[in-house]
Design a protein around this motif. Structure first.
Motif, PDB file in Angstrom:
ATOM      1  N   LEU A   1       0.813  -1.355  -0.105  1.00  0.00           N
ATOM      2  CA  LEU A   1      -0.082   0.129  -0.460  1.00  0.00           C
ATOM      3  C   LEU A   1       1.169   0.954  -0.154  1.00  0.00           C
ATOM      4  CD1 LEU A   1      -2.527  -0.685   2.648  1.00  0.00           C
ATOM      5  CD2 LEU A   1      -2.694  -1.017  -0.142  1.00  0.00           C
ATOM      6  N   GLU A   2       1.697   1.494   0.514  1.00  0.00           N
ATOM      7  CA  GLU A   2       2.671   2.197   0.655  1.00  0.00           C
ATOM      8  C   GLU A   2       3.736   2.507  -0.486  1.00  0.00           C
ATOM      9  OE1 GLU A   2       5.231   1.845   3.950  1.00  0.00           O
ATOM     10  OE2 GLU A   2       3.377   2.352   5.627  1.00  0.00           O
ATOM     11  N   GLY A   3       4.394   1.894  -2.011  1.00  0.00           N
ATOM     12  CA  GLY A   3       4.174   1.470  -3.284  1.00  0.00           C
ATOM     13  C   GLY A   3       5.516   0.701  -3.348  1.00  0.00           C
ATOM     14  N   SER A   4       5.450  -0.450  -2.275  1.00  0.00           N
ATOM     15  CA  SER A   4       6.769  -1.760  -2.633  1.00  0.00           C
ATOM     16  C   SER A   4       6.315  -2.393  -3.737  1.00  0.00           C
ATOM     17  CB  SER A   4       6.913  -2.141  -1.266  1.00  0.00           C
ATOM     18  OG  SER A   4       7.683  -3.119  -1.506  1.00  0.00           O
ATOM     19  N   LYS A   5       7.519  -2.122  -4.857  1.00  0.00           N
ATOM     20  CA  LYS A   5       7.140  -3.543  -5.218  1.00  0.00           C
ATOM     21  C   LYS A   5       7.124  -5.114  -5.667  1.00  0.00           C
ATOM     22  CE  LYS A   5       6.424   0.108  -8.477  1.00  0.00           C
ATOM     23  NZ  LYS A   5       7.523   0.858 -10.213  1.00  0.00           N
ATOM     24  N   THR A   6       8.833  -4.544  -4.063  1.00  0.00           N
ATOM     25  CA  THR A   6       9.144  -6.137  -3.479  1.00  0.00           C
ATOM     26  C   THR A   6       9.006  -6.073  -3.105  1.00  0.00           C
ATOM     27  OG1 THR A   6       9.747  -5.072  -1.711  1.00  0.00           O
ATOM     28  CG2 THR A   6      12.155  -4.430  -3.449  1.00  0.00           C
TER      29      THR A   6
ATOM     30  N   ASP B   1      -5.420   0.361  -3.943  1.00  0.00           N
ATOM     31  CA  ASP B   1      -5.343   1.697  -2.931  1.00  0.00           C
ATOM     32  C   ASP B   1      -4.237   2.812  -2.641  1.00  0.00           C
ATOM     33  OD1 ASP B   1      -8.327   2.172  -3.034  1.00  0.00           O
ATOM     34  OD2 ASP B   1      -8.432   1.487  -1.664  1.00  0.00           O
ATOM     35  N   ILE B   2      -2.852   1.875  -3.541  1.00  0.00           N
ATOM     36  CA  ILE B   2      -1.683   2.019  -3.746  1.00  0.00           C
ATOM     37  C   ILE B   2      -1.512   3.382  -2.950  1.00  0.00           C
ATOM     38  CG2 ILE B   2       0.619   1.610  -4.128  1.00  0.00           C
ATOM     39  CD1 ILE B   2       0.202  -0.766  -5.865  1.00  0.00           C
TER      40      ILE B   2
ATOM     41  N   GLU C   1       6.687   9.514  -2.903  1.00  0.00           N
ATOM     42  CA  GLU C   1       8.092   9.909  -3.161  1.00  0.00           C
ATOM     43  C   GLU C   1       8.660   9.303  -2.189  1.00  0.00           C
ATOM     44  OE1 GLU C   1       9.144  11.242  -6.447  1.00  0.00           O
ATOM     45  OE2 GLU C   1       7.390  11.265  -6.961  1.00  0.00           O
ATOM     46  N   ARG C   2       9.232   7.938  -2.459  1.00  0.00           N
ATOM     47  CA  ARG C   2      10.042   7.703  -1.177  1.00  0.00           C
ATOM     48  C   ARG C   2      12.023   8.788  -1.488  1.00  0.00           C
ATOM     49  NH1 ARG C   2      13.251   2.841  -2.713  1.00  0.00           N
ATOM     50  NH2 ARG C   2      15.577   3.533  -1.630  1.00  0.00           N
ATOM     51  N   LEU C   3      13.022   8.283  -0.418  1.00  0.00           N
ATOM     52  CA  LEU C   3      13.599   8.993  -0.349  1.00  0.00           C
ATOM     53  C   LEU C   3      14.944   8.056  -1.332  1.00  0.00           C
ATOM     54  CD1 LEU C   3      14.496   9.597   3.193  1.00  0.00           C
ATOM     55  CD2 LEU C   3      14.237  11.668   1.835  1.00  0.00           C
TER      56      LEU C   3
END
Length: 417
Positions: free
Chosen positions: A223-228, A245-246, A250-252
């Protein structure tokens, strides 16, 4: 009983699956280093076969470039790498390489030639590749889960050293007086290690990802955008369409993460650079002869490993867990005093003092490692925690590599070059 967060994801209670996940993490940590620790604890056998080739130093030097190089590559592409496949491939390589060591010894009847030594080096290089696949993948994966999972995994890493040392003492005692007793003990010892690697393949493929608390954390990461975590969720029966509902956060970048955590990265590097400059090469080649005779180096390695294991459980005691960033840096730097302590103890002290020093080396190594790796990921999103976990393992392995290289200075000091 479950509660529900604002996004609708089911949150397991502390009871549901946490204990089982903690236990599985411990076994997965055990399997991550049991193969390599097996090599470290049978060095007395390899010194008998190849006395002129400095096995404890050369094999470690072969192992580390492959571990560090592979880990650096995987950390760079961490966001695109399928974590499930990466970790499973790592455990499979561990299993096949440990089995290969047994077969090469049986096939050559304990051969002493340079070809046999090169064959062993090849399998050790594969250990390094597998270590990068598993350790970096697991630390990254666990960094966005419960901190107790990270602690348990690293306790398992240390347990692999303690367990292999104890098993080595037992097999050495059982076969010591028999014909080719040392070789028989090593083959039995490596066979047990191979079974542990097979167990880890089963646990990760069929148990860990299906635990409710693990599924919760991976759904949250998605949900926080991780594809791994995609294939991990699919293996647990959760598909991408279930996570529509991903959140597009913007990640560092990796560079930004390193900059914000440069003290933690340095601490891990320094912890292992110092430890590996002493362990295991110094213990096998620079401690002289004492009353324990052929058992001396094996006992020293066992004391280090048991101290390391105890040290990784100490942070579970809240009042003595070190969380201050400055405090961790000071504690790590203060270990530099161990270098003169080992030098003068080897030169002037008896075996009791050296046993105490080895235990303290392991205790501080384990304690500080867990403190750094459980504190560093706090305050970041799951993808950032995963990336940071991988990056910190890069510095850990870089520290090991630096320590292995620095360890050769003890030989130069002895006038062997």
């Amino acid at each position: 009983m479950n509660t529900v967060d604002p996004k609708g994801a089911s949150i397991p209670t502390r009871i549901e699956g946490k204990f089982h996940a903690t236990v599985v993490c411990w076994f997965l940590g055990l399997g991550t280093l049991v193969a390599w620790n097996s090599m470290l604890t049978v060095q007395d056998y390899y010194y008998e076969l190849f006395p002129r080739y400095h096995p404890s130093r050369v094999l470690t030097l072969v192992y580390q470039p492959f571990a560090l190089g592979t880990m650096s590559f995987l950390a760079h592409y961490e966001a695109k790498v399928d974590t499930r496949r990466r970790i499973l491939y790592g455990y499979i390589i561990f299993f096949l390489s440990t089995l290969g060591l047994i077969l090469i010894d049986i096939g050559t009847a304990g051969g002493r030639g340079i070809g046999d030594y090169i064959g062993i080096c090849v399998f050790v290089a594969l250990f390094g590749l597998a270590d990068a696949c598993v350790q970096g993948g697991m630390v990254g994966d666990l960094s966005y889960m419960d901190p107790d999972f990270v602690q348990s995994f690293f306790a398992g890493l240390a347990a692999s050293g303690a367990l292999t040392s104890i098993l080595r003492l037992v097999t050495k005692a059982i076969f010591d007086k028999t014909d080719q007793g040392l070789r028989k003990g090593v083959i039995l010892f490596l066979s047990i290690s191979t079974l542990f690697e097979f167990l880890c393949i089963f646990l990760y493929a069929n148990v860990f990802g299906k635990l409710p608390i693990v599924k919760h954390y991976r759904k949250k990461a998605a949900l926080e955008g991780s594809k791994t975590v995609t294939s991990d969720l699919a293996a647990a029966g959760i598909h991408a369409k279930d996570n529509e509902d991903i959140v597009k956060n913007e990640r560092l970048t990796n560079k930004e993460l390193i900059h914000k955590n440069k003290d933690y990265a340095f601490n891990l590097w320094f912890i292992y650079a110092l430890t590996l400059s002493i362990f295991p090469g110094f213990l096998y080649e620079n401690t002289g002869e004492h009353q324990l005779g052929a058992w001396y180096a094996v006992v020293l390695v066992a004391c280090y490993n048991i101290g390391d294991l105890i040290g990784r459980y100490v942070p579970l005691i809240d009042p003595i867990r070190l969380e201050s960033r400055k405090g961790l840096t000071v504690a790590c730097l203060s270990r530099i005093l161990l270098i003169p302590c080992f030098y003068f103890t080897a030169k002037y002290g008896d075996q009791g003092w050296m046993i105490m020093l080895c235990s303290f080396l392991g205790l501080t190594n384990g304690y500080l490692t867990v403190c750094v790796l459980t504190v560093a990921p706090r305050g970041y999103t799951a993808p950032e925690q995963n990336a940071l976990g991988n990056l910190l393992v890069v510095f850990l392995l870089a520290g090991i590599f630096a320590g292995v290289v620095l360890g050769w200075l003890w030989i130069i000091n002895n006038g062997e070059f």
